[in-house]
Design an enzyme around this catalytic site. Structure first.
Site, PDB file in Angstrom:
ATOM      1  N   GLY A  13       0.852  -1.197   0.000  1.00 44.29           N
ATOM      2  CA  GLY A  13       0.000   0.000   0.000  1.00 44.29           C
ATOM      3  C   GLY A  13       0.884   1.242   0.000  1.00 44.29           C
ATOM      4  O   GLY A  13       1.786   1.363   0.823  1.00 44.29           O
ATOM      5  N   ARG A  74       1.285  -5.170  -5.654  1.00 46.28           N
ATOM      6  CA  ARG A  74       1.065  -6.305  -4.762  1.00 46.28           C
ATOM      7  C   ARG A  74       1.348  -7.520  -5.649  1.00 46.28           C
ATOM      8  O   ARG A  74       0.601  -7.794  -6.569  1.00 46.28           O
ATOM      9  CB  ARG A  74      -0.360  -6.284  -4.213  1.00 46.28           C
ATOM     10  CG  ARG A  74      -0.608  -5.020  -3.330  1.00 46.28           C
ATOM     11  CD  ARG A  74      -1.877  -5.118  -2.554  1.00 46.28           C
ATOM     12  NE  ARG A  74      -2.279  -3.881  -1.916  1.00 46.28           N
ATOM     13  CZ  ARG A  74      -1.890  -3.478  -0.702  1.00 46.28           C
ATOM     14  NH1 ARG A  74      -1.021  -4.229  -0.035  1.00 46.28           N
ATOM     15  NH2 ARG A  74      -2.333  -2.360  -0.159  1.00 46.28           N
ATOM     16  N   GLY A 104       5.144  -1.778   3.822  1.00 48.22           N
ATOM     17  CA  GLY A 104       4.568  -2.223   5.095  1.00 48.22           C
ATOM     18  C   GLY A 104       5.088  -3.591   5.508  1.00 48.22           C
ATOM     19  O   GLY A 104       6.107  -4.067   4.998  1.00 48.22           O
ATOM     20  N   ASP A 105       4.309  -4.235   6.386  1.00 47.95           N
ATOM     21  CA  ASP A 105       4.817  -5.486   6.963  1.00 47.95           C
ATOM     22  C   ASP A 105       4.971  -6.579   5.912  1.00 47.95           C
ATOM     23  O   ASP A 105       5.902  -7.380   5.962  1.00 47.95           O
ATOM     24  CB  ASP A 105       3.932  -5.941   8.124  1.00 47.95           C
ATOM     25  CG  ASP A 105       2.445  -6.024   7.755  1.00 47.95           C
ATOM     26  OD1 ASP A 105       2.065  -5.498   6.685  1.00 47.95           O
ATOM     27  OD2 ASP A 105       1.684  -6.624   8.526  1.00 47.95           O
ATOM     28  N   THR A 127       3.964   2.914   5.365  1.00 43.25           N
ATOM     29  CA  THR A 127       2.550   2.508   5.377  1.00 43.25           C
ATOM     30  C   THR A 127       1.777   3.486   6.253  1.00 43.25           C
ATOM     31  O   THR A 127       2.319   4.004   7.226  1.00 43.25           O
ATOM     32  CB  THR A 127       2.359   1.085   5.938  1.00 43.25           C
ATOM     33  OG1 THR A 127       0.958   0.804   6.099  1.00 43.25           O
ATOM     34  CG2 THR A 127       3.036   0.911   7.303  1.00 43.25           C
ATOM     35  N   ASP A 129      -0.650   2.591   8.067  1.00 45.82           N
ATOM     36  CA  ASP A 129      -1.270   1.816   9.150  1.00 45.82           C
ATOM     37  C   ASP A 129      -0.608   1.970  10.510  1.00 45.82           C
ATOM     38  O   ASP A 129      -1.226   1.659  11.530  1.00 45.82           O
ATOM     39  CB  ASP A 129      -1.280   0.322   8.789  1.00 45.82           C
ATOM     40  CG  ASP A 129      -2.105   0.040   7.551  1.00 45.82           C
ATOM     41  OD1 ASP A 129      -1.965  -1.057   6.975  1.00 45.82           O
ATOM     42  OD2 ASP A 129      -2.877   0.934   7.137  1.00 45.82           O
ATOM     43  N   ASP A 131       1.503   0.010  11.771  1.00 48.69           N
ATOM     44  CA  ASP A 131       1.398  -1.352  12.345  1.00 48.69           C
ATOM     45  C   ASP A 131       2.739  -2.076  12.358  1.00 48.69           C
ATOM     46  O   ASP A 131       2.785  -3.280  12.544  1.00 48.69           O
ATOM     47  CB  ASP A 131       0.369  -2.184  11.567  1.00 48.69           C
ATOM     48  CG  ASP A 131       0.720  -2.310  10.095  1.00 48.69           C
ATOM     49  OD1 ASP A 131       0.063  -3.102   9.392  1.00 48.69           O
ATOM     50  OD2 ASP A 131       1.666  -1.624   9.636  1.00 48.69           O
ATOM     51  N   ARG A 173      -6.012  -1.608   8.195  1.00 46.96           N
ATOM     52  CA  ARG A 173      -5.989  -3.073   8.059  1.00 46.96           C
ATOM     53  C   ARG A 173      -6.325  -3.702   9.410  1.00 46.96           C
ATOM     54  O   ARG A 173      -7.405  -3.447   9.929  1.00 46.96           O
ATOM     55  CB  ARG A 173      -4.651  -3.569   7.523  1.00 46.96           C
ATOM     56  CG  ARG A 173      -4.856  -4.911   6.795  1.00 46.96           C
ATOM     57  CD  ARG A 173      -3.675  -5.459   6.094  1.00 46.96           C
ATOM     58  NE  ARG A 173      -3.133  -4.584   5.058  1.00 46.96           N
ATOM     59  CZ  ARG A 173      -2.195  -5.033   4.216  1.00 46.96           C
ATOM     60  NH1 ARG A 173      -1.769  -6.268   4.295  1.00 46.96           N
ATOM     61  NH2 ARG A 173      -1.680  -4.232   3.323  1.00 46.96           N
ATOM     62  N   HIS A 251      -9.752   5.368   0.482  1.00 48.40           N
ATOM     63  CA  HIS A 251      -8.417   5.682  -0.047  1.00 48.40           C
ATOM     64  C   HIS A 251      -8.070   7.158  -0.025  1.00 48.40           C
ATOM     65  O   HIS A 251      -6.925   7.521  -0.331  1.00 48.40           O
ATOM     66  CB  HIS A 251      -8.276   5.099  -1.453  1.00 48.40           C
ATOM     67  CG  HIS A 251      -8.108   3.611  -1.443  1.00 48.40           C
ATOM     68  ND1 HIS A 251      -9.137   2.757  -1.115  1.00 48.40           N
ATOM     69  CD2 HIS A 251      -7.032   2.834  -1.669  1.00 48.40           C
ATOM     70  CE1 HIS A 251      -8.700   1.507  -1.160  1.00 48.40           C
ATOM     71  NE2 HIS A 251      -7.435   1.518  -1.491  1.00 48.40           N
TER      72      HIS A 251
HETATM   73  P1  ADP Z   1       2.336  -3.976   2.684  1.00 51.76           P
HETATM   74  O1  ADP Z   1       3.808  -4.038   2.421  1.00 51.76           O
HETATM   75  O2  ADP Z   1       1.785  -2.602   2.574  1.00 51.76           O
HETATM   76  O3  ADP Z   1       1.945  -4.731   3.917  1.00 51.76           O
HETATM   77  P2  ADP Z   1       1.488  -6.295   1.142  1.00 51.76           P
HETATM   78  O4  ADP Z   1       1.086  -7.082   2.340  1.00 51.76           O
HETATM   79  O5  ADP Z   1       0.677  -6.378  -0.098  1.00 51.76           O
HETATM   80  O6  ADP Z   1       1.615  -4.729   1.464  1.00 51.76           O
HETATM   81  O7  ADP Z   1       2.971  -6.746   0.753  1.00 51.76           O
HETATM   82  C1  ADP Z   1       3.586  -6.107  -0.376  1.00 51.76           C
HETATM   83  C2  ADP Z   1       4.282  -7.153  -1.211  1.00 51.76           C
HETATM   84  O8  ADP Z   1       5.296  -7.797  -0.432  1.00 51.76           O
HETATM   85  C3  ADP Z   1       3.364  -8.295  -1.648  1.00 51.76           C
HETATM   86  O9  ADP Z   1       2.605  -7.919  -2.771  1.00 51.76           O
HETATM   87  C4  ADP Z   1       4.394  -9.384  -1.957  1.00 51.76           C
HETATM   88  O10 ADP Z   1       4.988  -9.140  -3.222  1.00 51.76           O
HETATM   89  C5  ADP Z   1       5.448  -9.135  -0.870  1.00 51.76           C
HETATM   90  N1  ADP Z   1       5.226 -10.036   0.249  1.00 51.76           N
HETATM   91  C6  ADP Z   1       4.217  -9.993   1.130  1.00 51.76           C
HETATM   92  N2  ADP Z   1       4.323 -11.012   2.014  1.00 51.76           N
HETATM   93  C7  ADP Z   1       5.433 -11.726   1.648  1.00 51.76           C
HETATM   94  C8  ADP Z   1       6.101 -12.913   2.142  1.00 51.76           C
HETATM   95  N3  ADP Z   1       5.632 -13.563   3.217  1.00 51.76           N
HETATM   96  N4  ADP Z   1       7.226 -13.341   1.506  1.00 51.76           N
HETATM   97  C9  ADP Z   1       7.708 -12.667   0.433  1.00 51.76           C
HETATM   98  N5  ADP Z   1       7.132 -11.564  -0.094  1.00 51.76           N
HETATM   99  C10 ADP Z   1       6.014 -11.100   0.515  1.00 51.76           C
HETATM  100  O1  F6P Z   2      -1.902  -1.154   4.184  1.00 50.92           O
HETATM  101  C1  F6P Z   2      -2.377   0.112   3.834  1.00 50.92           C
HETATM  102  C2  F6P Z   2      -3.842   0.030   3.477  1.00 50.92           C
HETATM  103  O2  F6P Z   2      -4.310   1.304   3.155  1.00 50.92           O
HETATM  104  C3  F6P Z   2      -4.722  -0.550   4.577  1.00 50.92           C
HETATM  105  O3  F6P Z   2      -4.992   0.395   5.600  1.00 50.92           O
HETATM  106  C4  F6P Z   2      -5.917  -0.943   3.767  1.00 50.92           C
HETATM  107  O4  F6P Z   2      -6.711  -1.923   4.402  1.00 50.92           O
HETATM  108  C5  F6P Z   2      -5.278  -1.509   2.506  1.00 50.92           C
HETATM  109  O5  F6P Z   2      -4.036  -0.825   2.356  1.00 50.92           O
HETATM  110  C6  F6P Z   2      -6.099  -1.299   1.254  1.00 50.92           C
HETATM  111  O6  F6P Z   2      -5.427  -2.004   0.237  1.00 50.92           O
HETATM  112  P1  F6P Z   2      -5.697  -1.654  -1.319  1.00 50.92           P
HETATM  113  O7  F6P Z   2      -5.141  -0.273  -1.549  1.00 50.92           O
HETATM  114  O8  F6P Z   2      -4.918  -2.701  -2.057  1.00 50.92           O
HETATM  115  O9  F6P Z   2      -7.174  -1.693  -1.522  1.00 50.92           O
END
Ligand code: ADP
Ligand code: F6P
Length: 321
Positions: A13, A74, A104-105, A127, A129, A131, A173, A251
């Protein structure tokens, strides 16, 4: 061993301040004599070898811009070992030995996997969030909270005119920090977060009591990790006959120009990450704790749940009588 060539990418995100962080990584890297590259579209770009060199001008006039000029993605393929190896190989082919991941995480999980494949990685908490543990704030959180507070200011006016109640659903989230900080800052009567159990009957009764106390409006802030705002409103109507108006901010919380706090946080962390890589450090998540820049083992960051700020939660409750 220090790095000579580094790359930077934004992932997951997007959040306001990501551009300021990209700018800091590029400018600090070049200042220290490194070659700096950018990966377009996060881990998808890494797999597709969408990597280009950056110079001082590449990051001109972006510090004030929301979103990310590197775009983000993503990318399901990167969750697979094959995808991770492909990404690492693309970096190795260009002699890039350091990578700054802003996300993010989930993105941190990817950075952790790359560090295990020998890529010197540094994670920046990008991020809205808030978090990610081992940092007081994530890049974008301050701006998202300011957007929610501004929206609630606007809602207060019309809610007071009609002596109505309002349910506002915010992002985060599975984390309730946006709701908590925005709720405290806007004097919301009720803040519902995933981290704290609540009784909707009691919430409904408090709304009736508020109006009986002479309050001219009542604002309930609900984090999306709890439920939809509509569900809260329906329950309140069932319990009291009051019909709260529901606002889902969505958003909007992810756009607009970053606050000065986020720009300074992003600039400090971006430069810090580059300096840590130059000093031979890697596999870390960067953050700021009580004003001090810190780097924590990324394995520890991804395996630790952020502690919820109950002190602030109780303060908000005390002051919203
Ligand atoms: P955010 O970083 O905001 O939490 P996502 O959870 O979508 O957003 O993670 C971003 C990208 O990081 C994912 O689309 C994927 O490519 C990668 N990713 C997420 N989790 C894992 C994982 N467990 N191992 C490797 N890559 C990951
Ligand atoms: O992780 C950031 C965030 O904005 C969350 O707060 C929210 O739930 C999510 O991304 C929304 O994801 P997307 O932009 O893929 O709809």
């Amino acid at each position: 061993m220090s790095v000579k060539k580094i790359a930077v990418l934004t992932s997951g995100g997007d959040s306001q301040g990501m551009n300021a962080a990209v700018r800091a990584v590029v400018r600090s890297g070049l200042f220290h004599g490194l070659e700096v590259f950018a990966v377009q579209r996060g881990y998808a770009g890494l797999i597709n070898n969408d990597i280009r060199p950056m110079d001082l001008r590449s990051v001109g006039d972006i510090i004030q811009r929301g979103g990310t000029i590197l775009q983000t993605a993503r990318c399901k393929e990167f969750i697979t070992p094959e995808g991770q190896e492909k990404g690492a190989e693309n970096l190795r082919k260009q002699g890039i030995d350091g990578l700054v991941v802003i996300g993010g995480d989930g993105s941190y999980q990817g950075a952790y996997k790359l560090s295990k494949l020998g890529i010197k990685t540094m994670g920046l908490p990008g991020t809205i969030d808030n978090d990610i543990p081992f940092t007081d704030f994530t890049i974008g959180f301050d701006t998202a909270v300011s957007i929610v507070v501004d929206a609630i200011n606007k809602l207060r006016d019309t809610m007071s005119s009609h002596e109505r109640s309002s349910v506002v659903e915010v992002m985060g989230r599975h984390c309730g920090e946006i709701a908590l900080y925005a709720g405290l800052a806007s004097g919301a009567e009720t803040i519902l977060v995933p981290e704290v159990p609540f009784d909707l009957t009691e919430v409904s009764q408090r709304m009736v009591d508020n109006f009986n106390l002479g309050k001219r409006h009542s604002i309930i802030l609900v984090a999306e990790g709890v439920c939809k705002g509509e569900e809260i409103a329906t329950e309140i109507t069932k319990n009291t006959g009051i019909e709260p108006r529901v606002t889902v901010l969505g958003h909007i919380q992810r756009g607009g120009t970053p606050t000065h706090n986020d720009r300074i946080l992003a600039s400090s962390l971006g430069d810090f990450a580059v300096r840590r890589l130059i000093e031979g450090d890697s596999g870390k998540g960067c953050g700021i704790i009580k004003g001090e820049l810190v780097a924590t083992d990324i394995e520890k960051v991804v395996s630790t749940k952020r502690e919820f700020n109950m002190e602030l939660y109780e303060l908000a409750k005390r002051l919203s009588q």
